[in-house]
Design a protein around this motif. Structure first.
Motif, PDB file in Angstrom:
ATOM      1  N   ALA A 194       0.868  -1.259  -0.014  1.00  0.00           N
ATOM      2  CA  ALA A 194       0.071   0.005  -0.094  1.00  0.00           C
ATOM      3  C   ALA A 194       0.801   1.243  -0.099  1.00  0.00           C
ATOM      4  O   ALA A 194       1.804   1.242   0.789  1.00  0.00           O
ATOM      5  N   GLU A 195       0.496   2.159  -0.842  1.00  0.00           N
ATOM      6  CA  GLU A 195       1.268   3.388  -0.723  1.00  0.00           C
ATOM      7  C   GLU A 195       0.175   4.728  -0.766  1.00  0.00           C
ATOM      8  O   GLU A 195      -0.765   4.666  -1.467  1.00  0.00           O
ATOM      9  N   LEU A 196       0.280   5.451   0.278  1.00  0.00           N
ATOM     10  CA  LEU A 196      -0.544   6.430   0.708  1.00  0.00           C
ATOM     11  C   LEU A 196       0.246   7.581   0.462  1.00  0.00           C
ATOM     12  O   LEU A 196       1.153   8.136   0.896  1.00  0.00           O
ATOM     13  N   ARG A 197      -0.498   8.518  -0.752  1.00  0.00           N
ATOM     14  CA  ARG A 197       0.319   9.615  -0.932  1.00  0.00           C
ATOM     15  C   ARG A 197      -0.688  10.877  -0.398  1.00  0.00           C
ATOM     16  O   ARG A 197      -1.695  10.890  -0.623  1.00  0.00           O
ATOM     17  N   LEU A 198       0.263  11.840   0.307  1.00  0.00           N
ATOM     18  CA  LEU A 198      -0.470  12.986   1.167  1.00  0.00           C
ATOM     19  C   LEU A 198       0.470  14.273   1.033  1.00  0.00           C
ATOM     20  O   LEU A 198       1.545  14.109   0.811  1.00  0.00           O
ATOM     21  N   LEU A 199      -0.366  15.338   1.024  1.00  0.00           N
ATOM     22  CA  LEU A 199       0.170  16.492   0.785  1.00  0.00           C
ATOM     23  C   LEU A 199       1.445  16.710   2.028  1.00  0.00           C
ATOM     24  O   LEU A 199       0.850  16.319   3.163  1.00  0.00           O
ATOM     25  N   ALA A 200       2.523  17.011   1.976  1.00  0.00           N
ATOM     26  CA  ALA A 200       3.625  17.269   3.031  1.00  0.00           C
ATOM     27  C   ALA A 200       2.993  18.125   4.229  1.00  0.00           C
ATOM     28  O   ALA A 200       2.121  18.933   3.900  1.00  0.00           O
TER      29      ALA A 200
END
Length: 120
Positions: free
Chosen positions: A65-71
């Motif tokens: 799983a890869e969760l991409r979020l704004l920093a």
């Protein structure tokens, strides 16, 4: 934003994509790290061609799983998200007899300055 991508190996028969995505979205939203539930975009990718290790006779699979979020989230918030996602993967991932199935989660910061989001 955010984007959740689940990759899984094709040898995991009857992988419960729809149920897994529902449970993952609920877990991520329950974390309090997503401002608006409609912003969470999740999907699965079935990986047909893969190699795990160097023993071609070993029965192995993976779910990543890869969760991409704004920093901008704290390390503790990212760890909480990783733990939540990992728990859902553990609950829903098939485990065929004799197969080693590896689970992994990566929380990735997206650059706020270059991220574009629009709607139609």
């Amino acid at each position: 934003m955010p984007h959740l991508v689940i990759e899984y190996t094709s040898n995991l028969e009857n992988f419960p994509e729809a149920h897994l995505l529902d449970a993952l979205n609920a877990a991520v939203i329950a974390s309090g790290q997503v401002q608006n539930e409609q912003d969470l975009k999740s999907r699965t990718v079935r990986t047909e061609q893969f190699v795990i290790g160097a023993d071609p006779t070993a029965l192995r699979g993976f779910v990543h799983a890869e969760l991409r979020l704004l920093a901008g989230r704290t390390p503790e918030a990212k760890r909480d998200l990783s733990d939540r996602i990992g728990a859902v993967l553990r609950e829903f991932t098939p485990h065929p007899e004799g197969m080693l199935v590896q689970l992994s989660v990566d929380i990735v910061d997206m650059d706020r300055g270059s991220y574009y989001k629009g709607s139609l």
